[in-house]
Design a protein around this motif. Sequence first.
Motif, mmCIF file in Angstrom:
data_model
loop_
_atom_site.group_PDB
_atom_site.id
_atom_site.type_symbol
_atom_site.label_atom_id
_atom_site.label_comp_id
_atom_site.label_asym_id
_atom_site.label_seq_id
_atom_site.Cartn_x
_atom_site.Cartn_y
_atom_site.Cartn_z
ATOM 1 N N LEU A 106 0.870 -1.375 -0.083
ATOM 2 C CA LEU A 106 -0.036 0.060 -0.040
ATOM 3 C C LEU A 106 0.729 1.322 -0.171
ATOM 4 O O LEU A 106 0.283 2.245 -0.409
ATOM 5 C CB LEU A 106 -1.055 0.081 1.218
ATOM 6 C CG LEU A 106 -2.134 -0.951 1.098
ATOM 7 C CD1 LEU A 106 -2.818 -1.065 2.456
ATOM 8 C CD2 LEU A 106 -3.104 -0.630 -0.117
ATOM 9 N N LEU A 107 2.169 1.091 0.479
ATOM 10 C CA LEU A 107 3.101 2.426 0.468
ATOM 11 C C LEU A 107 3.466 2.523 -1.038
ATOM 12 O O LEU A 107 3.356 3.862 -1.516
ATOM 13 C CB LEU A 107 4.046 2.075 1.231
ATOM 14 C CG LEU A 107 4.136 1.966 2.943
ATOM 15 C CD1 LEU A 107 5.246 1.915 3.367
ATOM 16 C CD2 LEU A 107 3.763 3.781 3.322
ATOM 17 N N ALA A 108 3.708 1.422 -1.754
ATOM 18 C CA ALA A 108 4.037 1.456 -3.303
ATOM 19 C C ALA A 108 2.655 1.997 -4.074
ATOM 20 O O ALA A 108 2.802 2.576 -4.981
ATOM 21 C CB ALA A 108 4.448 0.179 -3.534
ATOM 22 N N VAL A 109 1.541 1.428 -3.763
ATOM 23 C CA VAL A 109 0.269 1.662 -4.388
ATOM 24 C C VAL A 109 -0.698 2.122 -3.630
ATOM 25 O O VAL A 109 -1.401 1.613 -2.889
ATOM 26 C CB VAL A 109 -0.154 0.345 -5.233
ATOM 27 C CG1 VAL A 109 -1.426 1.093 -6.157
ATOM 28 C CG2 VAL A 109 0.634 -0.041 -5.897
ATOM 29 N N PRO A 110 -0.610 3.598 -3.093
ATOM 30 C CA PRO A 110 -1.616 4.036 -1.976
ATOM 31 C C PRO A 110 -2.976 3.683 -2.202
ATOM 32 O O PRO A 110 -3.836 3.748 -1.253
ATOM 33 C CB PRO A 110 -1.268 5.424 -1.882
ATOM 34 C CG PRO A 110 -0.018 5.690 -2.654
ATOM 35 C CD PRO A 110 0.236 4.622 -3.516
#
Length: 262
Positions: free
Chosen positions: A92-96
Amino acid sequence: MGAAIKAEIRKLTTIRLWWGMAIGIFIFAAGIAALAASLGGNSANSDGSESPVDRAAGVYTGGITFGYLLLLVIGILTIGMEYRHKTITSALLAVPSRVKLIGAKIVALLIFGIAYGVLFLISSVAVGGAILAAKGEAVFPEPATLSRTLLLSLLVLGLWALIGLGLGILIPNQVAALLIGVGLAFIVEPIAAVILANVSWGETASKYFPSRATQAILSQGQNGGPGGSAPLDWWQGSLVLIAYAVIFAVIGTLLTKRRDIL
């Protein structure tokens, strides 16, 4: 979106699950096809109760029930491992955008689900066909009809993988999702079907169970018993399975947007 899908595919191919499952599916499909081809007699030639194409289809798709359960498990594990090993945080940090992340997982799993389904069919057709040929039975009678059955089997396997993913999104606990998913398909559904068979509206309601919808796809709408209600057409059964996958995924995604990810 393309980068997110590529990342999900790379994520799946860098763990041992994908090739371990591939080997398991290949061996399992070969074993069931070999058993079905070996045990079956030449009923099509003796009493005419089973046509050659039905005989071949039965051999090649005999393990489809366990096959789609394996795809259900793969779908659940695809998202369940993210929660179990806490990699969902970095994802989720890479794809918020959680919707975008779930969408990328759906596309990636659909690709893998189709690949697993193709592997299942290659294994069952190769091994089952070899045994049928050795027994002097038709290996691929009525190519158009048999090809349609195999393609619908592929559709079933892909849809059950998506149902597993949807269930995994809905229930983040991997063990709970596996128990509930397999339990519903193997235990709850058959019991519910028996109970519903005793009420007037039960037969109609049970047609929309996942396993009954799957049977409707594979039998192409020809599984209605005497006196029973008309079965679903194959496309109606497909829509039912798609509906289960979409409902699970949408509810799970909405809940995921409200959850705190640690």
